[in-house]
Design a protein around this motif. Sequence first.
Motif, PDB file in Angstrom:
ATOM      1  N   ASP A   1      86.279 -24.635 -40.611  1.00  0.00           N
ATOM      2  CA  ASP A   1      85.600 -23.674 -39.750  1.00  0.00           C
ATOM      3  C   ASP A   1      84.584 -24.366 -38.848  1.00  0.00           C
ATOM      4  O   ASP A   1      84.415 -24.001 -37.678  1.00  0.00           O
ATOM      5  N   ALA A   2      83.915 -25.368 -39.399  1.00  0.00           N
ATOM      6  CA  ALA A   2      82.918 -26.107 -38.616  1.00  0.00           C
ATOM      7  C   ALA A   2      83.560 -27.010 -37.571  1.00  0.00           C
ATOM      8  O   ALA A   2      82.868 -27.516 -36.671  1.00  0.00           O
ATOM      9  N   GLN A   3      84.874 -27.199 -37.676  1.00  0.00           N
ATOM     10  CA  GLN A   3      85.584 -28.080 -36.745  1.00  0.00           C
ATOM     11  C   GLN A   3      86.371 -27.293 -35.697  1.00  0.00           C
ATOM     12  O   GLN A   3      87.192 -27.858 -34.981  1.00  0.00           O
TER      13      GLN A   3
ATOM     14  N   LEU B   1      90.199 -24.469 -52.009  1.00  0.00           N
ATOM     15  CA  LEU B   1      90.642 -24.198 -50.646  1.00  0.00           C
ATOM     16  C   LEU B   1      89.520 -23.625 -49.797  1.00  0.00           C
ATOM     17  O   LEU B   1      89.479 -23.847 -48.579  1.00  0.00           O
ATOM     18  N   GLN B   2      88.613 -22.858 -50.414  1.00  0.00           N
ATOM     19  CA  GLN B   2      87.497 -22.304 -49.657  1.00  0.00           C
ATOM     20  C   GLN B   2      86.623 -23.420 -49.096  1.00  0.00           C
ATOM     21  O   GLN B   2      86.112 -23.316 -47.975  1.00  0.00           O
ATOM     22  N   LYS B   3      86.447 -24.488 -49.855  1.00  0.00           N
ATOM     23  CA  LYS B   3      85.667 -25.629 -49.358  1.00  0.00           C
ATOM     24  C   LYS B   3      86.351 -26.256 -48.151  1.00  0.00           C
ATOM     25  O   LYS B   3      85.693 -26.630 -47.177  1.00  0.00           O
ATOM     26  N   GLU B   4      87.679 -26.363 -48.213  1.00  0.00           N
ATOM     27  CA  GLU B   4      88.423 -26.882 -47.064  1.00  0.00           C
ATOM     28  C   GLU B   4      88.299 -25.955 -45.867  1.00  0.00           C
ATOM     29  O   GLU B   4      88.146 -26.402 -44.716  1.00  0.00           O
TER      30      GLU B   4
ATOM     31  N   THR C   1      95.486 -24.228 -31.141  1.00  0.00           N
ATOM     32  CA  THR C   1      96.690 -23.742 -31.819  1.00  0.00           C
ATOM     33  C   THR C   1      96.922 -24.499 -33.124  1.00  0.00           C
ATOM     34  O   THR C   1      97.243 -23.903 -34.162  1.00  0.00           O
ATOM     35  N   ALA C   2      96.748 -25.813 -33.089  1.00  0.00           N
ATOM     36  CA  ALA C   2      96.923 -26.624 -34.295  1.00  0.00           C
ATOM     37  C   ALA C   2      95.858 -26.299 -35.329  1.00  0.00           C
ATOM     38  O   ALA C   2      96.144 -26.185 -36.533  1.00  0.00           O
ATOM     39  N   TRP C   3      94.613 -26.125 -34.875  1.00  0.00           N
ATOM     40  CA  TRP C   3      93.516 -25.779 -35.789  1.00  0.00           C
ATOM     41  C   TRP C   3      93.763 -24.412 -36.429  1.00  0.00           C
ATOM     42  O   TRP C   3      93.604 -24.248 -37.640  1.00  0.00           O
ATOM     43  N   ASP C   4      94.178 -23.458 -35.620  1.00  0.00           N
ATOM     44  CA  ASP C   4      94.395 -22.094 -36.114  1.00  0.00           C
ATOM     45  C   ASP C   4      95.541 -22.052 -37.120  1.00  0.00           C
ATOM     46  O   ASP C   4      95.468 -21.325 -38.131  1.00  0.00           O
ATOM     47  N   ALA C   5      96.597 -22.810 -36.872  1.00  0.00           N
ATOM     48  CA  ALA C   5      97.734 -22.843 -37.792  1.00  0.00           C
ATOM     49  C   ALA C   5      97.310 -23.400 -39.149  1.00  0.00           C
ATOM     50  O   ALA C   5      97.720 -22.889 -40.201  1.00  0.00           O
ATOM     51  N   ARG C   6      96.496 -24.442 -39.141  1.00  0.00           N
ATOM     52  CA  ARG C   6      96.020 -25.011 -40.395  1.00  0.00           C
ATOM     53  C   ARG C   6      95.098 -24.035 -41.122  1.00  0.00           C
ATOM     54  O   ARG C   6      95.177 -23.901 -42.346  1.00  0.00           O
ATOM     55  N   TYR C   7      94.270 -23.321 -40.375  1.00  0.00           N
ATOM     56  CA  TYR C   7      93.370 -22.345 -40.984  1.00  0.00           C
ATOM     57  C   TYR C   7      94.170 -21.238 -41.670  1.00  0.00           C
ATOM     58  O   TYR C   7      93.876 -20.860 -42.812  1.00  0.00           O
ATOM     59  N   GLU C   8      95.175 -20.732 -40.984  1.00  0.00           N
ATOM     60  CA  GLU C   8      96.002 -19.667 -41.556  1.00  0.00           C
ATOM     61  C   GLU C   8      96.751 -20.160 -42.792  1.00  0.00           C
ATOM     62  O   GLU C   8      96.913 -19.415 -43.765  1.00  0.00           O
ATOM     63  N   GLU C   9      97.196 -21.412 -42.758  1.00  0.00           N
ATOM     64  CA  GLU C   9      97.899 -21.983 -43.903  1.00  0.00           C
ATOM     65  C   GLU C   9      96.996 -22.007 -45.138  1.00  0.00           C
ATOM     66  O   GLU C   9      97.410 -21.605 -46.237  1.00  0.00           O
TER      67      GLU C   9
END
Length: 230
Positions: free
Chosen positions: A123-125, A115-118, A143-151
Amino acid sequence: MSEETWAGVRDRIQRLAALSGSESVFGARGHGFRLGPVMEEEQLRSLETALGVDLPAQYRSFLLQVGAGGAGPDYGLVTPVLGDSGWQWRGVGLAHSGQPTTAELAGRPFVAEALQKELDALDAQEPKSEAYATDEAFHQAFTAWDARYEELYDAQEAGVVFLSEQGCGYSSLLVMTGPHAGAVWEDSRPADCGIVATGHDFAQWYMRWLVRTEQQLDGTSPMPGTRNRD
């Protein structure tokens, strides 16, 4: 081997509590060198049923022979407790209890490395406002990017127990599932370093702390690597 590892450890910790200067040990104000009672075999079997896996052998024998939680590295060890919502690890008797862990979460596959690799790729996106024609379009994308990051961030916590609070958001974790089961990892996400291996199993991690603490309080050698997150 585990029985030999923990022989006399409870007595050694109780001795430390009576030594002059014990309160100066990093994290001692969090646990006071107090240990909870040992657990019974029946309790451990119930906990393992809730986990869906066996407890790591060294940790299991610690619970049976030394204590369910309390005195230990940094601000002390969390304790497995059975409540209305099932088994959880909680900071019973600790001044800095840290994050509780449910048995359901701890029994999931440990996939923090993948998951860290993901997360690094995501993060770069991160969306940049200048790339969007309107504020609304940027807001939606972010908002969509942040939700995926938190997931993904939260999913890194599967398969581990938040074992000991270090301070400033850092924690020591015990891996419960997969090939790393029984190893202690460190949650260094507050420094954007992810969840990383310490290179120690549970017994090594705990006994290193105990020996260092004895050396510090007995004055037999200087305390190496004094922590400064208090």
